[in-house]
Write a protein that holds these residues in place. Structure first.
Motif: not given
Ligand SMILES: [Zn+2]
Length: 343
Positions: A242-245, A258-261
């Motif tokens: 998920h984080r990669v995308w 953007y932030r990834v969280v």
């Protein structure tokens, strides 16, 4: 290549496509109104189209080859419509990406992003993938916002016509109430049971027999890409994928990434139940992302600071929606990731 049905000007390989077009036409007849974009631009809110304009855009996409699918109806009987692309006509066996926007009726930048993405997909060969886009998942709420805007009322609107937050009504740890839901229960009302709301149950039923392996929900305005889980603090086993995308989309969505969280950490560790983000991930096993489109539009003008529509929507709908649509396109069309690196 499928041949268009000779009885209508639109391809109608999908069942009920004709009925859906009729429903769309009738909704347009009910809600046809003068364009609202200029009025909103004059007020500094940006040239957003109203509900009728959103329906007209869907009609144009259908004329260009999108398949309109009826999913059901809202509390007040508005049609809940999906736009199908790619292998949609081959039915339920195709791997499917789902895009949902407008669950929260003030978040029009998400709807604009859906429509921009639809414009990029129409007529394209998507291989064996089907993409379903539901631009207006809460039509009653969006109509209420539309009326408020036309009549100059500055109102915060988050619910459907039953007063339920549709993004707390999905069947994924439904009823789990974290800190926020306890502090302001009227804002995050989850309904009487999971899928109690016709908008959510229609979506869940329509997708129940599909192979949904990618899901994207468009909200605003946190400038963030969220991944599951929202209802627990622990990261899911497939968090890295998920984080990669999410990082790829976050980098492309704006000049300032953007932030990834993880969902539950978006609001500082306040867990939430009943979200679409978790439902797609847990029910369908899909890679599931939620984009908080833009950073809103407070700006420096005092008139914007007092207007909830401006909190959720930047004054540049076209540029912002186009940019985010490009950022999410690879994810939605089934692009692949390579050993933990962005493709
Ligand atoms: Zn939202």
């Amino acid at each position: 290549m499928e041949t268009p049905d000779a009885s209508t000007p639109f391809p109608s390989g999908a069942p009920d496509a004709h009925d859906a077009l009729v429903a769309l036409e009738k909704a347009l007849d009910r809600h046809r109104a003068p364009p609202i974009a200029e009025l909103l631009a004059r007020r500094g809110l940006g040239p957003y189209r109203g509900y009728a304009g959103m329906l007209e855009a869907m009609q144009r996409l259908a004329a260009a080859g999108a398949v309109i699918e009826p999913l059901g109806h809202s509390v007040r009987g508005e049609p809940l419509l999906a736009l199908g692309f790619g292998a949609a006509r081959r039915g339920r066996f195709a791997r499917t990406s789902v895009v949902v926007s407008g669950l929260h009726p003030l978040e029009w930048i998400g709807i604009e992003t859906s429509l921009a993405l639809a414009g990029r997909l129409v007529g394209r060969d998507l291989g064996d993938r089907s993409v379903l886009i539901v631009p207006v998942a809460n039509p009653d709420g969006v109509l209420r916002v539309d009326r408020n805007l036309r009549e100059g009322r500055r109102r915060f609107v988050r619910h459907n016509a039953h007063g339920v937050d549709l993004n707390r009504n999905f069947d994924a740890r439904w009823g789990h109430r974290g800190l926020l839901a306890r502090l302001v229960p009227s804002v995050f009302r989850a309904g009487t049971r999971a899928e109690s709301e016709p908008e959510v149950s229609a979506l869940a039923f329509a997708l129940g027999s599909r192979r949904v392996d990618r899901a994207l929900s468009l909200h605003s305005f946190g400038g963030a890409v969220l991944y599951p889980s929202s209802h627990q603090l622990r990261a899911p086993a497939d968090a890295e994928e998920h984080r990669v995308w999410a990082q790829r989309i976050a980098a492309l969505a704006d000049d300032r990434p953007y932030r990834v969280v993880q969902g539950s950490w978006f609001a500082l560790g306040a867990t939430m139940g009943g979200l679409e983000l978790d439902w797609f991930h847990e029910r369908h096993g899909a890679l599931s992302l939620l984009v908080e489109c833009s950073r809103g539009g407070f700006g420096l003008r005092p008139s914007r600071a007092l207007d909830p529509f401006a909190w959720f929507n930047p004054p540049t709908p076209h540029a912002t929606a186009t940019r985010i649509a490009r950022a999410v396109e690879g994810f939605v069309t089934g692009g692949v990731t390579v050993t933990g690196r962005a493709p």
